[in-house]
Design an enzyme around this catalytic site. Sequence first.
Site, PDB file in Angstrom:
ATOM      1  N   SER A   1      46.956  30.698 -25.504  1.00 48.96           N
ATOM      2  CA  SER A   1      45.929  29.826 -26.089  1.00 48.96           C
ATOM      3  C   SER A   1      44.595  30.497 -26.391  1.00 48.96           C
ATOM      4  O   SER A   1      43.776  29.922 -27.105  1.00 48.96           O
ATOM      5  CB  SER A   1      45.688  28.614 -25.183  1.00 48.96           C
ATOM      6  OG  SER A   1      46.766  27.721 -25.292  1.00 48.96           O
TER       7      SER A   1
ATOM      8  N   SER B   1      45.613  26.857 -27.925  1.00 52.28           N
ATOM      9  CA  SER B   1      44.887  25.618 -27.838  1.00 52.28           C
ATOM     10  C   SER B   1      43.376  25.761 -27.897  1.00 52.28           C
ATOM     11  O   SER B   1      42.674  24.759 -28.055  1.00 52.28           O
ATOM     12  CB  SER B   1      45.255  24.894 -26.542  1.00 52.28           C
ATOM     13  OG  SER B   1      44.856  25.660 -25.414  1.00 52.28           O
TER      14      SER B   1
ATOM     15  N   LYS C   1      35.268  25.946 -25.186  1.00 51.16           N
ATOM     16  CA  LYS C   1      36.376  24.992 -25.219  1.00 51.16           C
ATOM     17  C   LYS C   1      36.062  23.793 -24.313  1.00 51.16           C
ATOM     18  O   LYS C   1      35.523  23.972 -23.206  1.00 51.16           O
ATOM     19  CB  LYS C   1      37.631  25.722 -24.724  1.00 51.16           C
ATOM     20  CG  LYS C   1      38.928  24.960 -24.785  1.00 51.16           C
ATOM     21  CD  LYS C   1      40.082  25.894 -24.355  1.00 51.16           C
ATOM     22  CE  LYS C   1      41.433  25.255 -24.546  1.00 51.16           C
ATOM     23  NZ  LYS C   1      42.547  26.184 -24.200  1.00 51.16           N
TER      24      LYS C   1
END
Lengths: 65, 472
Positions: B180, B156, B81
Amino acid sequence: MRNEDLAAIVGDLNHVPETAARISRHAPLVLDTNMLIRDAADALITLDATPLSFQALKAECKPPA
Amino acid sequence: MSQDLIEQGVVAIADHIARGELTSEAVTKLALERLSARGRRFNGLVLLQEEEALGSARAADKARARGEALGPLHGVPMAHKDLFYRAGRVAACGSKIRRGFTPDVTASVLRKLDEAGAVDCGTLHMAEFALSPTGFNEHDGHGLNPWNPAYVCGGSSSGSGIAVATASVPAALGSDTGGSIRHPSAMCGVTGLKPTHGAVSLFGAMPLSATLDCIGPLARHARDVARLHDVLAGADPADPTSLGAPQGACEAALSGDLRGVKIARVTAYYSDFVHAQVSAALDEALRVLRGLGALQSHTGAPNMSRLNALMHLVMSVEAATLHRRWLQERPEDYADQVRGRIEPGLCYPATRYVEALALRGPLTREWIEIAIGDADVAIIPTIPILTPTIAETTKGSPTDIAATIGLLTRHTRAINYLGLPAIAAPCSFSDDGMPISLMLVGRPWSEPLLLRIADAFQRMTDWHLRLPANLD
């Protein structure tokens, strides 16, 4: 308190004038959340009784390294 | 079910490399090709670091040839990420505001992966400032679900879910403040761990809400998640809130045996709004777990409105503290949906925030007593509804959109306020071909048990091995 008043105070205190104009749309959420947490705190937090902390709970559950 | 190299996962790749049956360069080339093709196709890729990755892979192969001691991730390619800082590499954090931001520190989690021998191939799509459960990003475009690009992929840590589900990499790091890691794991059909708060150092990761933020791996196999968590967990002087954990405890716990393990199926709040297909999948998963020797109990849930309110207050206040200056100077550079999640944090009195932190201990204890009870872990659907389409989360009335997004996070968000470990793992597919996921939640530091259960389940099922059709 009127939503517009809350927005003005928040905008002024945080110095975010453009955001302040949008704050009133968050007022229902903010007022509900504030009440829920205030009520929970009334029931659990007093001058003479601080709840066992989250850190203490984690320490209690921690297995030996 | 035959599996190619990357589908076999982290442990298998590391073992092949250690035995000399595979070079890191070969598997890293494959990962780079797939990130470039599949990652881009589903909008999961931010930055591909081909030269750096191939250089690391060749160095890993030379180290093995010299007979050097090999780390547990030696030569294994990964991508992460785009909020884990690496000194000198841009980390935009899914935002317009941080476009071009180049940190001068490296995240402790990346340093630990480096030390364990992993190869870093680049950075992956994420929601703006980690503030969306769907994979929505107004600046970079939506992450697309590899099972069907019309559906949301979860956020996310959207790119992490996409990269693992497409077998572009065997594992990726994500972060989890309200779900997330678990949302993209659930919606993309992979396995993801949100550890106990404080188990993994947050140093060098973009903060959203330090009280709630957790870092953990997404991978196809629970055994890979176990190896990664063993590498990542532990006290870090750079993050004083991080705490030690027994080294190697997770992988060592994977016995395949669940005799004597008691699993509580939580009802009440956690059974309201659950789709019939999700409920049936959970029933079937419990049947498999009982077949492995697990015992089952039924429990209820405490006042979840209060816990969700507490999570919201802590997250929004801490995020607003970090973002206040940008809200003042660059308000137009946030997506409206993202800005709207931060702004309420400007409104709460400091007394409410301090109360929210003080209530965390007793309310966590209460949740454990009621939801887990005399069992070892609780089982809950990760997401109560079927994965929605992108249109269902972006078009229509704001009330309907908010309701759908609220249901997506209904089971995940309070777990961060409680600080408890949770693992999401695939357990079925819906009639429309989208993954369904179960979530196991344990007491603090119960990651080894959560992973033991998830691994045992995966030894008996193949949901985690399935791959979306037409990837190439």
